[in-house]
Design a protein around this motif. Sequence first.
Motif, PDB file in Angstrom:
ATOM      1  N   HIS A  41       0.816  -1.214   0.000  1.00  0.00           N
ATOM      2  CA  HIS A  41       0.000   0.000   0.000  1.00  0.00           C
ATOM      3  C   HIS A  41       0.854   1.271   0.000  1.00  0.00           C
ATOM      4  CE1 HIS A  41      -3.662  -2.329   0.601  1.00  0.00           C
ATOM      5  NE2 HIS A  41      -3.046  -3.010   1.560  1.00  0.00           N
ATOM      6  N   VAL A  42       2.159   1.139   0.194  1.00  0.00           N
ATOM      7  CA  VAL A  42       3.034   2.310   0.177  1.00  0.00           C
ATOM      8  C   VAL A  42       3.045   2.949  -1.211  1.00  0.00           C
ATOM      9  CG1 VAL A  42       5.434   3.066   0.443  1.00  0.00           C
ATOM     10  CG2 VAL A  42       4.448   1.475   2.080  1.00  0.00           C
ATOM     11  N   LEU A  43       2.879   2.124  -2.255  1.00  0.00           N
ATOM     12  CA  LEU A  43       2.878   2.664  -3.612  1.00  0.00           C
ATOM     13  C   LEU A  43       1.723   3.643  -3.815  1.00  0.00           C
ATOM     14  CD1 LEU A  43       4.099   2.699  -6.440  1.00  0.00           C
ATOM     15  CD2 LEU A  43       2.680   0.712  -7.011  1.00  0.00           C
ATOM     16  N   THR A  44       0.563   3.318  -3.249  1.00  0.00           N
ATOM     17  CA  THR A  44      -0.575   4.232  -3.367  1.00  0.00           C
ATOM     18  C   THR A  44      -0.278   5.565  -2.693  1.00  0.00           C
ATOM     19  OG1 THR A  44      -2.078   2.337  -3.372  1.00  0.00           O
ATOM     20  CG2 THR A  44      -3.036   4.497  -2.915  1.00  0.00           C
ATOM     21  N   GLN A  45       0.366   5.501  -1.521  1.00  0.00           N
ATOM     22  CA  GLN A  45       0.732   6.736  -0.830  1.00  0.00           C
ATOM     23  C   GLN A  45       1.744   7.545  -1.639  1.00  0.00           C
ATOM     24  OE1 GLN A  45       2.582   6.085   2.954  1.00  0.00           O
ATOM     25  NE2 GLN A  45       2.966   8.260   3.330  1.00  0.00           N
ATOM     26  N   CYS A  46       2.717   6.866  -2.236  1.00  0.00           N
ATOM     27  CA  CYS A  46       3.730   7.565  -3.037  1.00  0.00           C
ATOM     28  C   CYS A  46       3.099   8.216  -4.261  1.00  0.00           C
ATOM     29  CB  CYS A  46       4.823   6.592  -3.453  1.00  0.00           C
ATOM     30  SG  CYS A  46       5.814   5.940  -2.079  1.00  0.00           S
ATOM     31  N   VAL A  47       2.177   7.504  -4.921  1.00  0.00           N
ATOM     32  CA  VAL A  47       1.536   8.055  -6.113  1.00  0.00           C
ATOM     33  C   VAL A  47       0.719   9.293  -5.753  1.00  0.00           C
ATOM     34  CG1 VAL A  47      -0.163   7.599  -7.914  1.00  0.00           C
ATOM     35  CG2 VAL A  47       1.522   5.859  -7.327  1.00  0.00           C
ATOM     36  N   ASP A  48      -0.041   9.221  -4.660  1.00  0.00           N
ATOM     37  CA  ASP A  48      -0.843  10.381  -4.244  1.00  0.00           C
ATOM     38  C   ASP A  48       0.048  11.567  -3.888  1.00  0.00           C
ATOM     39  OD1 ASP A  48      -3.131   8.907  -4.612  1.00  0.00           O
ATOM     40  OD2 ASP A  48      -3.290   8.282  -2.513  1.00  0.00           O
ATOM     41  N   SER A  49       1.175  11.306  -3.235  1.00  0.00           N
ATOM     42  CA  SER A  49       2.087  12.395  -2.869  1.00  0.00           C
ATOM     43  C   SER A  49       2.730  13.014  -4.102  1.00  0.00           C
ATOM     44  CB  SER A  49       3.160  11.878  -1.901  1.00  0.00           C
ATOM     45  OG  SER A  49       2.588  11.339  -0.725  1.00  0.00           O
ATOM     46  N   VAL A  50       3.115  12.176  -5.062  1.00  0.00           N
ATOM     47  CA  VAL A  50       3.730  12.679  -6.286  1.00  0.00           C
ATOM     48  C   VAL A  50       2.731  13.515  -7.086  1.00  0.00           C
ATOM     49  CG1 VAL A  50       4.629  11.961  -8.541  1.00  0.00           C
ATOM     50  CG2 VAL A  50       5.518  10.919  -6.451  1.00  0.00           C
ATOM     51  N   ILE A  51       1.471  13.061  -7.151  1.00  0.00           N
ATOM     52  CA  ILE A  51       0.454  13.824  -7.871  1.00  0.00           C
ATOM     53  C   ILE A  51       0.212  15.171  -7.198  1.00  0.00           C
ATOM     54  CG2 ILE A  51      -1.996  13.855  -8.482  1.00  0.00           C
ATOM     55  CD1 ILE A  51      -1.823  10.859  -8.944  1.00  0.00           C
ATOM     56  N   ALA A  52       0.191  15.187  -5.868  1.00  0.00           N
ATOM     57  CA  ALA A  52       0.018  16.458  -5.156  1.00  0.00           C
ATOM     58  C   ALA A  52       1.186  17.403  -5.432  1.00  0.00           C
ATOM     59  CB  ALA A  52      -0.107  16.195  -3.648  1.00  0.00           C
ATOM     60  N   LEU A  53       2.413  16.865  -5.478  1.00  0.00           N
ATOM     61  CA  LEU A  53       3.568  17.698  -5.815  1.00  0.00           C
ATOM     62  C   LEU A  53       3.472  18.216  -7.249  1.00  0.00           C
ATOM     63  CD1 LEU A  53       6.474  18.771  -5.275  1.00  0.00           C
ATOM     64  CD2 LEU A  53       7.307  16.547  -6.077  1.00  0.00           C
ATOM     65  N   ALA A  54       3.045  17.357  -8.170  1.00  0.00           N
ATOM     66  CA  ALA A  54       2.933  17.768  -9.572  1.00  0.00           C
ATOM     67  C   ALA A  54       1.902  18.878  -9.739  1.00  0.00           C
ATOM     68  CB  ALA A  54       2.565  16.557 -10.429  1.00  0.00           C
ATOM     69  N   ASN A  55       0.755  18.739  -9.098  1.00  0.00           N
ATOM     70  CA  ASN A  55      -0.264  19.782  -9.201  1.00  0.00           C
ATOM     71  C   ASN A  55       0.187  21.084  -8.538  1.00  0.00           C
ATOM     72  OD1 ASN A  55      -2.024  18.127 -10.619  1.00  0.00           O
ATOM     73  ND2 ASN A  55      -3.042  17.375  -8.775  1.00  0.00           N
ATOM     74  N   SER A  56       0.937  20.973  -7.451  1.00  0.00           N
ATOM     75  CA  SER A  56       1.462  22.184  -6.809  1.00  0.00           C
ATOM     76  C   SER A  56       2.453  22.891  -7.717  1.00  0.00           C
ATOM     77  CB  SER A  56       2.129  21.817  -5.474  1.00  0.00           C
ATOM     78  OG  SER A  56       1.208  21.198  -4.594  1.00  0.00           O
ATOM     79  N   HIS A  57       3.230  22.124  -8.475  1.00  0.00           N
ATOM     80  CA  HIS A  57       4.170  22.724  -9.426  1.00  0.00           C
ATOM     81  C   HIS A  57       3.424  23.468 -10.523  1.00  0.00           C
ATOM     82  CE1 HIS A  57       7.565  23.133 -12.183  1.00  0.00           C
ATOM     83  NE2 HIS A  57       6.849  22.521 -13.101  1.00  0.00           N
ATOM     84  N   LEU A  58       2.349  22.873 -11.030  1.00  0.00           N
ATOM     85  CA  LEU A  58       1.571  23.539 -12.068  1.00  0.00           C
ATOM     86  C   LEU A  58       0.822  24.757 -11.528  1.00  0.00           C
ATOM     87  CD1 LEU A  58       0.058  20.450 -13.929  1.00  0.00           C
ATOM     88  CD2 LEU A  58       2.002  21.848 -14.626  1.00  0.00           C
ATOM     89  N   MET A  59       0.489  24.727 -10.253  1.00  0.00           N
ATOM     90  CA  MET A  59      -0.267  25.825  -9.662  1.00  0.00           C
ATOM     91  C   MET A  59       0.598  27.060  -9.450  1.00  0.00           C
ATOM     92  SD  MET A  59      -2.616  25.659  -6.216  1.00  0.00           S
ATOM     93  CE  MET A  59      -1.195  25.124  -5.253  1.00  0.00           C
ATOM     94  N   GLN A  60       1.920  26.891  -9.356  1.00  0.00           N
ATOM     95  CA  GLN A  60       2.795  28.024  -9.091  1.00  0.00           C
ATOM     96  C   GLN A  60       2.792  29.032 -10.228  1.00  0.00           C
ATOM     97  OE1 GLN A  60       6.568  26.087  -8.131  1.00  0.00           O
ATOM     98  NE2 GLN A  60       6.309  26.709  -5.994  1.00  0.00           N
ATOM     99  N   LYS A  61       2.765  28.550 -11.477  1.00  0.00           N
ATOM    100  CA  LYS A  61       2.808  29.448 -12.629  1.00  0.00           C
ATOM    101  C   LYS A  61       2.112  28.767 -13.798  1.00  0.00           C
ATOM    102  CE  LYS A  61       6.638  31.618 -13.236  1.00  0.00           C
ATOM    103  NZ  LYS A  61       8.051  31.924 -13.632  1.00  0.00           N
TER     104      LYS A  61
END
Length: 300
Positions: A41-61
């Motif tokens: 189940h760690v993979l699910t946590q990693c995927v959700d964290s990576v997606i949150a980081l990716a969306n935060s990157h797109l939200m900056q600019k």
Amino acid sequence: MNNIVLPSEKTPEITSTDETSLLVIILDSNPSQKTLRDNPHVLTQCVDSVIALANSHLMQKAQNKLAIMACHSKTSQFIYPGPEKPLDVRQIDGQYEAFTIVEKTTKHNLAKLLLSENSTVITESLLAGAIAMALCYIARIQRTKPPGAKLNSRILVVTGSGSSASQYMNYMNVFFTAQKQNVVIDVCALDQHLSLLQQGCDITNGLYLKVPQLQGLLQYLLWVFLPEPPVREKLVLPPPVKVDYRAACFCHRELIDTGYVCSVCLSIFCKFSPICTTCHTVFKVPAPLTVKPKKKKIKI
């Protein structure tokens, strides 16, 4: 590396002359990782964290660009943007449409990749090949930018695999290529310290972090790896760790402290060999040291 599958959509063009940031995230999805073997189940946590980081990157600019790759035991693929046509995603109330596309596309392509893996043989992750593919993707986008536009490119590797000395030459090639292209390589280690990837971070002026607790993975990603390299100088980040610059021998693929170097191709060996196995150069076998006999004292 012969079966490289790049995104099918047209090359994303950079039309603005403003400063643009491109982030390529490489997620190690190899099931042979110790963290995934102990708790899948760690993979699910990693995927959700990576997606949150990716969306935060797109939200900056609005001009920021994003690509996500999945590194597996036999292949490395782009899961956003995927090799197929973009998914027809309905907009969810209260969520930005671009964020929904990133989440749905990433999870759909990653699940498809995991289901296609039928082999039970435990092999190492192809991280060096994934970084090489990311550099090719960055170079392709670099050619589309208009004159005067500035593109800050960086690669983030999220992995729980151990260092693989068998890929030593591949790692060194991609590290120095990234340094020449001014691409920063960041590494987020989930399970153990990775000496070879530490060298890559140090060569490209990137950040290396061994996550103390997986429960706080998202906080570490947003705190350490979300800020761009020009901004990091003004932040209080974890102190850099001591880099282990030991090289791997070409004969046994093990890290060594002292070894023999070929004077022609610079191959490294842990034991002396009269013939270089890389360039087949023949060396003269050193003659044994001659010991001068001691002079006998003349008794008077």
